[in-house]
Design a protein around this motif. Structure first.
Motif, PDB file in Angstrom:
ATOM      1  N   THR A  38       1.345  -0.832   0.164  1.00 51.08           N
ATOM      2  CA  THR A  38       0.858   0.539  -0.472  1.00 51.08           C
ATOM      3  C   THR A  38      -0.512   1.150   0.009  1.00 51.08           C
ATOM      4  N   LEU A  39      -1.427   0.351  -0.020  1.00 49.11           N
ATOM      5  CA  LEU A  39      -2.462   0.765   0.796  1.00 49.11           C
ATOM      6  C   LEU A  39      -2.567   0.977   2.061  1.00 49.11           C
ATOM      7  N   ALA A  40      -1.862   0.425   2.832  1.00 45.98           N
ATOM      8  CA  ALA A  40      -1.316   0.445   4.232  1.00 45.98           C
ATOM      9  C   ALA A  40      -0.644   1.838   4.590  1.00 45.98           C
ATOM     10  N   ALA A  41       0.132   2.131   3.599  1.00 43.09           N
ATOM     11  CA  ALA A  41       0.878   3.440   3.703  1.00 43.09           C
ATOM     12  C   ALA A  41      -0.151   4.875   3.424  1.00 43.09           C
ATOM     13  N   ILE A  42      -0.911   4.506   2.533  1.00 47.38           N
ATOM     14  CA  ILE A  42      -1.789   5.472   2.123  1.00 47.38           C
ATOM     15  C   ILE A  42      -2.799   5.807   3.405  1.00 47.38           C
ATOM     16  N   MET A  69      -7.102   5.787  -3.162  1.00 45.69           N
ATOM     17  CA  MET A  69      -7.600   4.857  -2.121  1.00 45.69           C
ATOM     18  C   MET A  69      -8.567   3.725  -2.648  1.00 45.69           C
ATOM     19  N   HIS A  70      -9.185   4.256  -3.879  1.00 42.56           N
ATOM     20  CA  HIS A  70      -9.904   3.232  -4.445  1.00 42.56           C
ATOM     21  C   HIS A  70      -9.251   2.519  -5.764  1.00 42.56           C
ATOM     22  N   ARG A  71      -8.538   3.427  -6.476  1.00 38.73           N
ATOM     23  CA  ARG A  71      -7.982   3.092  -7.668  1.00 38.73           C
ATOM     24  C   ARG A  71      -6.820   1.894  -7.891  1.00 38.73           C
ATOM     25  N   GLU A  94     -15.416   2.828  -2.293  1.00 36.83           N
ATOM     26  CA  GLU A  94     -15.691   4.231  -1.962  1.00 36.83           C
ATOM     27  C   GLU A  94     -14.541   4.699  -0.997  1.00 36.83           C
ATOM     28  N   ALA A  95     -14.139   5.645  -1.652  1.00 37.05           N
ATOM     29  CA  ALA A  95     -12.990   6.461  -1.011  1.00 37.05           C
ATOM     30  C   ALA A  95     -13.452   7.570  -0.287  1.00 37.05           C
ATOM     31  N   GLN A  96     -13.297   7.421   1.155  1.00 31.45           N
ATOM     32  CA  GLN A  96     -14.190   8.503   1.842  1.00 31.45           C
ATOM     33  C   GLN A  96     -13.278   9.369   2.623  1.00 31.45           C
ATOM     34  N   GLY A  97     -12.851  10.738   2.429  1.00 29.95           N
ATOM     35  CA  GLY A  97     -11.958  11.545   3.037  1.00 29.95           C
ATOM     36  C   GLY A  97     -12.660  12.183   4.188  1.00 29.95           C
ATOM     37  N   LYS A  98     -13.979  12.363   4.317  1.00 28.55           N
ATOM     38  CA  LYS A  98     -14.564  13.015   5.565  1.00 28.55           C
ATOM     39  C   LYS A  98     -15.971  12.555   5.606  1.00 28.55           C
TER      40      LYS A  98
END
Length: 294
Positions: A159-163, A9-11, A73-77
Motif C-alpha cells: 500500500t505504501l509503495a502504491a502511494i 503517507m503518514h497515517r 512527516e509526509a512531505q508533498g513539496k
C-alpha cells in the motif's frame, strides 16, 4: 491545507506500525521489528508562542534494542521551513522522552525526496553543533510491486509503495496488483488498505483507476469509502458503456462522428444525457442531430 495524500503517507504507519521495520530495511537501516507501538501526542508546542506539530508520532518497542521514538512527516513539496522545524522536532522529542529519535520523511516525487534527504547541519563553518539525517521513503527507493504474491506477503508495504508511486507511469499495473491481492481478504484487513490507497492517490488520474479496480475486485467490502468507490466505479462503467453504444450505433449506420463530437460523447459522465443521445442516435441523419437542444 492538508491534502489526502499527505494524510495517507503518514497515517499508514499509525495503522501498521510494524511497516517501519520493513521500510527501514529497504532504506538500508537495520531496525528490528516492533514488539509493540504506542501512538504519542503529535503536538510539540512549547509553552505558548509557536505551535509545532509532527504528522505522526509513535513510540516503538523492540525486543532487544529497546524503545525509540519515530516521527513521521509526509512531505508533498520542498519546504525551506523544515530545515528549522525538523531539528527542533528531534531535539524536543529527545528531551521530552529521553529516547533515541528517528525522523522518517515520506514523499511522492523524486525532487522532494532528494531535497528531504539532504543532511541539515546547525553550527558554524568550523564545527557542526547538530547534524540531522532524515530517513526518506519515496519513489526512488520504494519497490514497484507488480507481483500479486509479493503484494499479499506484505499488504501494508504494498500500500505504501502504491502511494509513493502515485505518479509512476506504470501506476495502473501497481494498483491492479494491489487490488488483485485484496481478493478474498477479510474486510477488517482490506478496508483500511482500500481507503488509505484512495486517500494517498488524492485527485490524481490514478485515483479513478483505483476506484474502478475496487469496484470490480472488491465488491464485497462494506466500509463507507469502499461503498462510495464502488458506486462511483459502477456509474463510470455504465456511462462509458453507454457512450460506446452511441458511437457503435452511429458507426453501424454509417454516420461520421467528428473528433470533437467523439470526445464530447466519450467524456460525458451523465447517464441521463447519454441516454437521450443514444435514443437520438437511432434515428439521427448526422452526428450533430444527437446534440439537438444541448
Amino acid at each position: 491545507m492538508v491534502s489526502s495524500p499527505h494524510e495517507a503517507m503518514h497515517r499508514i504507519f499509525q495503522e501498521y506500525p510494524g511497516l517501519f521495520s520493513r521500510v527501514s530495511e529497504l532504506l538500508g537501516v537495520d531496525i528490528p521489528p516492533p514488539t509493540s507501538a504506542t501512538a504519542l501526542p503529535t503536538d510539540l508546542t512549547e509553552a505558548r508562542p509557536v505551535e509545532r506539530r509532527v504528522d505522526t508520532l509513535l513510540r516503538i518497542e523492540t525486543e532487544h534494542d529497546g524503545p525509540f521514538v519515530l516521527a513521521i512527516e509526509a512531505q508533498g513539496k520542498k519546504d525551506p521551513r523544515k530545515t528549522a522545524s525538523w531539528p527542533y522536532y528531534v531535539s524536543y522529542l529527545h528531551n521530552r522522552y529521553a529516547l533515541p529519535v528517528l525522523l522518517l520523511v515520506v514523499c511522492q516525487d523524486h525532487a522532494t525526496a532528494e531535497w528531504a534527504a539532504r543532511p541539515i547541519a546547525i553550527g558554524v563553518r568550523q564545527w557542526q553543533t547538530l547534524a540531522l539525517n532524515p530517513l526518506v521513503a519515496g519513489p526512488h527507493n520504494m519497490p514497484v510491486i507488480t507481483d500479486v504474491a509479493e503484494a499479499r506477503k506484505d499488504l501494508a508495504l504494498a500500500t505504501l509503495a502504491a502511494i509513493t508511486h502515485a505518479d509512476n507511469p506504470d501506476v495502473g499495473a501497481i494498483l491492479k496488483t494491489l487490488s488483485a491481492a485484496l481478493r478474498d481478504t477479510p474486510e477488517t484487513i482490506a478496508d483500511p488498505i482500500v481507503e488509505l490507497t484512495a486517500q494517498g492517490l488524492g485527485n490524481r488520474p490514478a485515483a479513478q483507476q483505483w476506484r474502478n479496480l475496487v469496484a470490480v475486485d472488491t465488491s464485497f467490502y462494506k466500509s463507507f469509502m469502499s461503498e462510495e468507490i464502488r458506486d462511483e466505479g459502477r456509474a463510470q462503467g455504465r456511462a462509458q458503456g453507454r457512450a460506446e453504444d452511441i458511437l457503435l450505433v452511429l458507426g453501424e449506420r454509417g454516420i461520421a462522428v467528428p473528433e470533437r463530437m467523439h470526445r464530447q460523447i466519450a467524456d460525458c459522465g451523465d447517464p441521463e444525457t447519454l441516454r437521450r443521445w443514444l435514443m437520438r442516435a437511432v434515428t439521427a441523419t448526422s452526428a450533430e442531430e444527437i446534440f439537438t437542444e444541448e
